[in-house]
Design an enzyme around this catalytic site. Structure first.
Site, mmCIF file in Angstrom:
data_model
loop_
_atom_site.group_PDB
_atom_site.id
_atom_site.type_symbol
_atom_site.label_atom_id
_atom_site.label_comp_id
_atom_site.label_asym_id
_atom_site.label_seq_id
_atom_site.Cartn_x
_atom_site.Cartn_y
_atom_site.Cartn_z
ATOM 1 N N ASP A 135 -41.473 -45.763 51.350
ATOM 2 C CA ASP A 135 -40.085 -46.182 51.492
ATOM 3 C C ASP A 135 -39.137 -44.993 51.506
ATOM 4 O OD1 ASP A 135 -39.971 -48.953 51.872
ATOM 5 O OD2 ASP A 135 -40.582 -49.286 49.806
ATOM 6 N N GLU A 157 -37.865 -44.010 45.444
ATOM 7 C CA GLU A 157 -38.101 -44.355 46.851
ATOM 8 C C GLU A 157 -36.816 -44.666 47.600
ATOM 9 O OE1 GLU A 157 -40.724 -47.767 47.066
ATOM 10 O OE2 GLU A 157 -39.682 -48.799 45.451
ATOM 11 N N HIS A 172 -66.548 -67.734 53.448
ATOM 12 C CA HIS A 172 -67.640 -67.142 52.681
ATOM 13 C C HIS A 172 -68.309 -65.993 53.430
ATOM 14 C CE1 HIS A 172 -68.141 -70.687 49.742
ATOM 15 N NE2 HIS A 172 -67.481 -69.695 49.206
ATOM 16 N N CYS A 195 -47.131 -42.325 44.443
ATOM 17 C CA CYS A 195 -48.027 -43.433 44.794
ATOM 18 C C CYS A 195 -47.859 -43.876 46.242
ATOM 19 C CB CYS A 195 -47.827 -44.613 43.850
ATOM 20 S SG CYS A 195 -46.153 -45.259 43.881
HETATM 21 C C1 PEP Z 1 -43.846 -46.685 48.645
HETATM 22 O O1 PEP Z 1 -42.804 -47.172 49.086
HETATM 23 O O2 PEP Z 1 -44.213 -45.516 48.847
HETATM 24 C C2 PEP Z 1 -44.756 -47.512 47.844
HETATM 25 C C3 PEP Z 1 -45.820 -47.015 47.248
HETATM 26 O O3 PEP Z 1 -44.483 -48.830 47.763
HETATM 27 P P1 PEP Z 1 -44.813 -49.904 48.904
HETATM 28 O O4 PEP Z 1 -45.638 -49.220 49.950
HETATM 29 O O5 PEP Z 1 -45.509 -51.006 48.218
HETATM 30 O O6 PEP Z 1 -43.445 -50.269 49.374
HETATM 31 MG MG MG Z 2 -41.998 -49.043 48.300
#
Ligand code: PEP
Ligand code: MG
Length: 661
Positions: free
Chosen positions: A572, A548, A307, A619
């Site tokens: 990746d 990726e 907590h 991302c």
């Molecule tokens: C990535 O590989 O850039 C990605 C966003 O996925 P993760 O970091 O979850 O492998």
């Molecule tokens: Mg990834």
């Protein structure tokens, strides 16, 4: 009489759902028991019920004996079969609740990083709440409470039980008073309410009374009873319940103080910006402390799920917990620097370290203040194109931080946490609720949910991974999902159901072959047909892929014809293009997104996507880098998804770029 059922309560009979169940059971005259795996406990004790550790999807039996047994069984079985039971409630939840009523669980920080002396960085504990702090140490080590150490005479026992009961009532009344005050935040209120439940529970009071009847003084009895129950919580195979052991000790201490007629050492006089050092701080004390004045928290006890960690995170106070006995080294510290991201604590930092920390704290505050104006900005290029700046999140409790930052939707919802947090695979209902809550929270902005991206390096309960020489090149992500349609279809069905509630897009991880997209489409259609036949409301969603793997880059023109969008996963992609393990510090230099090989892979992807007229986003971590954003946008990317902390800076960068054009 008795009846069995499968528990559908979301997350099982954890804390709040357990106390709600008990409240319901107490409304019946009959004796009621809940039975799991042959073990029966009273359904009228929340502590006993929590210790039974009933999980979602487990079989249990409700047993009732008495005049209203039929009604009791009917009501309690109905409760157990309701996924939202105990969650749709007012603010006095166990911990802060989000839109879905899902209990807030902690961020994915190491549960029990060993406390150790790290030469370069001082002490090392659990990074429980992020941020940097430096300030005067405020040591809070209240004296231990001990019993009288003598056995009571028979004629003293009745009076001692009365004294004990009065003390329990006083503690409950004090907690009720605190709950009635407006000064507690909703989250803190939930935590105090959970402590009050323990104080009011028969398990603790009956155990203590029976010890008093055996001749123990009330204080010894409370200490022993609390230790016994805390040990039971520690023994359960569930991090969340383990953390309740500290709560039981905290309640026991309050009862002892009431017996002694004392108040606990107050945190009221903590100096501005001080670092609170303690072996353990009751959540009860911390919730009532002047939190705005506390610069940081360091504790011997506690972990990411305690907590204290929840309170610290929700108030933005950096915290390092779980230092164990090493915390004693801080008892005499004058000043303390702490790094809540790495879990480091430095005692009496030297001038250089001090300057470094002061610099980090000031820079963070200054930057935060200067960027807030970008929260509501919709970044547009000179040609009018909008660049979506979205958030990468992994759980519903991160929604608020993403919205606070000004996220234009979610560009990556990592569903792994949902699977890793539990001791079993999440049900379709639970997933559908989670994805729907996410979609509703951000509508009309889109949320991109990534299907399960997991491999043998992060095993999860319910999936047997083979031993692999090289799990990063092995059975993971879309490869594993396509081999396990039982798991994959459950997720796809949940996503189709959730798509009714907002703008859901779905993205496949680790794609390296076009067949993986096609096979997924077949499964999506199969799921949609099943839901239709079952009369379950559902809607279609855009299907995209993460880029990726080098293979995905090389077939990007073909992939672009089959999917609605690309999202480049630079984390990746960099490791696979450079053949440099992203977790191996020895090759960290090669793991560089700015390497021309990686940048040209990104450019090839963007070209293929733009030529096919689909959205190209990113991302991976690189999406939030101010030094690279302009390059990515010029390549044709129109969506950048990043951790909420980077969003305002990214919006500022795009606006500056547009103004310069
Ligand atoms: C990535 O590989 O850039 C990605 C966003 O996925 P993760 O970091 O979850 O492998
Ligand atoms: Mg990834």
């Amino acid at each position: 009489m008795e009846r069995s059922t499968i528990v559908r309560v979301h997350e099982g009979l954890h804390a709040r759902p357990a106390t709600r169940f008990v409240k319901l059971a107490k409304g019946f005259e009959s004796d009621v028991e809940l039975v799991k795996d042959g073990k029966a406990v009273s359904a009228k004790s929340s502590v006993k019920l929590m210790l039974l550790a009933v999980k979602e999807n487990q079989e249990v039996t409700v047993r009732a004996n008495g005049a209203d047994a039929i009604e009791a069984i009917e009501a309690l079985i109905g409760y157990l079969e309701n996924p939202r039971a105990g969650l749709d409630d007012e603010a006095d939840t166990q911990s802060p609740a989000n839109d879905a009523g899902q209990e807030v669980a902690p961020a994915p920080v190491p549960e029990s990083a060993p406390a150790a002396l790290d030469r370069a960085n001082g002490l090392r504990g659990v990074a429980a709440s992020e941020g940097f702090a430096i300030g005067p140490a405020f040591a809070h080590f209240p004296a231990d409470i001990a019993g009288q150490g003598r056995m009571l005479q028979a004629e003293e026992i009745g009076g001692e039980i009365d004294r004990f009961r009065t003390a329990v009532r006083a503690v409950q009344a004090r907690m009720d008073d605190a709950l009635a005050q407006d000064s507690l935040s909703a989250g803190d209120r939930g935590i105090v309410a959970a402590l009050r439940d323990i104080a009011a529970d028969d398990s603790l009071t009956c155990e203590a009374e029976s010890l008093i009847r055996g001749g123990n003084d009330a204080i010894s009895a409370v200490i022993t009873a609390a230790s016994t129950i805390a040990a039971d919580f520690s023994a359960v195979d569930d991090h969340y319940l383990n953390a309740r052991a500290d709560d039981v000790h905290a309640v026991g201490r309050q009862i002892c103080l009431a017996l002694l007629g004392q108040d606990d050492v107050s945190l009221e006089n903590i100096p501005e910006g001080a670092i609170l050092i303690a072996d353990d701080i009751g959540a009860w004390d911390l919730a009532r402390a002047p939190l705005k004045r506390i610069g940081g928290v360091v504790c011997g006890h506690g972990g990411a799920t305690s907590h204290i960690a929840i309170i610290a995170r929700s108030h933005g106070i950096p915290a390092v917990l779980g230092l164990g006995d090493q915390v004693n080294a801080l008892r005499t510290a004058r000043d303390v620097a702490l790094d809540g991201n790495a879990g480091h604590v430095i005692i009496d930092p030297d001038a250089a370290t001090r300057a470094d920390f002061v610099g980090r704290v000031e820079a963070a505050a200054k930057e935060r203040a200067g960027l807030t104006v970008f929260k509501a900005v919709t970044p547009k290029l000179a040609d009018g194109r909008i660049i979506e700046v979205a958030a990468n999140i992994g759980s519903l409790e991160e929604i608020e931080a993403a919205q606070e930052a000004g996220a234009m939707g979610v560009g990556l919802f990592r569903t792994e946490l949902l699977f890793m947090r539990h001791l079993h695979l999440p049900s379709e209902d639970m997933q559908a609720e989670t994805y729907a809550a996410l979609a509703k929270a951000f509508a009309p902005y889109p949320v991109i949910v990534r299907t399960l991206d997991i491999g043998g390096d992060k095993p999860i309960a319910g999936i047997e991974f083979p031993d692999e020489e090289n799990p990063f090149l092995g059975w993971r992500g879309i490869r594993m999902c396509l081999d396990r349609p039982d798991i994959f279809k459950r997720q796809l069905r949940a996503l189709l159901r959730a798509a009714v509630h907002g703008h859901i897009k779905v993205m496949l991880p680790m794609v390296s072959d076009i067949g993986e997209v096609r096979q997924t489409r077949v499964l999506v259609e199969e799921c949609a047909a099943e839901l239709k036949a079952e009369g379950v409301p559902h809607a279609t969603f855009d299907l995209g892929v993460m880029i990726e793997t080098p293979a995905a880059v090389l077939i990007a023109p073909a992939l672009a014809k089959e999917v609605a969008f690309f999202s480049i996963g630079t984390n990746d992609l960099t490791q696979y293009i450079m053949a440099a393990d992203r977790l191996n510090p020895t090759v960290a230099k090669l793991n560089d997104v700015t390497n021309p090989a990686v940048m040209s892979a990104i450019e090839m992807t963007a070209k293929a996507g733009v030529a096919a007229g689909i959205m190209v986003g990113m991302c991976g971590e690189a999406a939030g880098r101010p030094d690279l954003i302009a390059t990515f946008v010029k390549m044709g990317l129109t969506e950048l998804s990043m951790s909420p902390a980077s969003i305002q800076r990214a919006k500022k960068t795009i606006m500056a770029m547009a103004a310069a054009d």
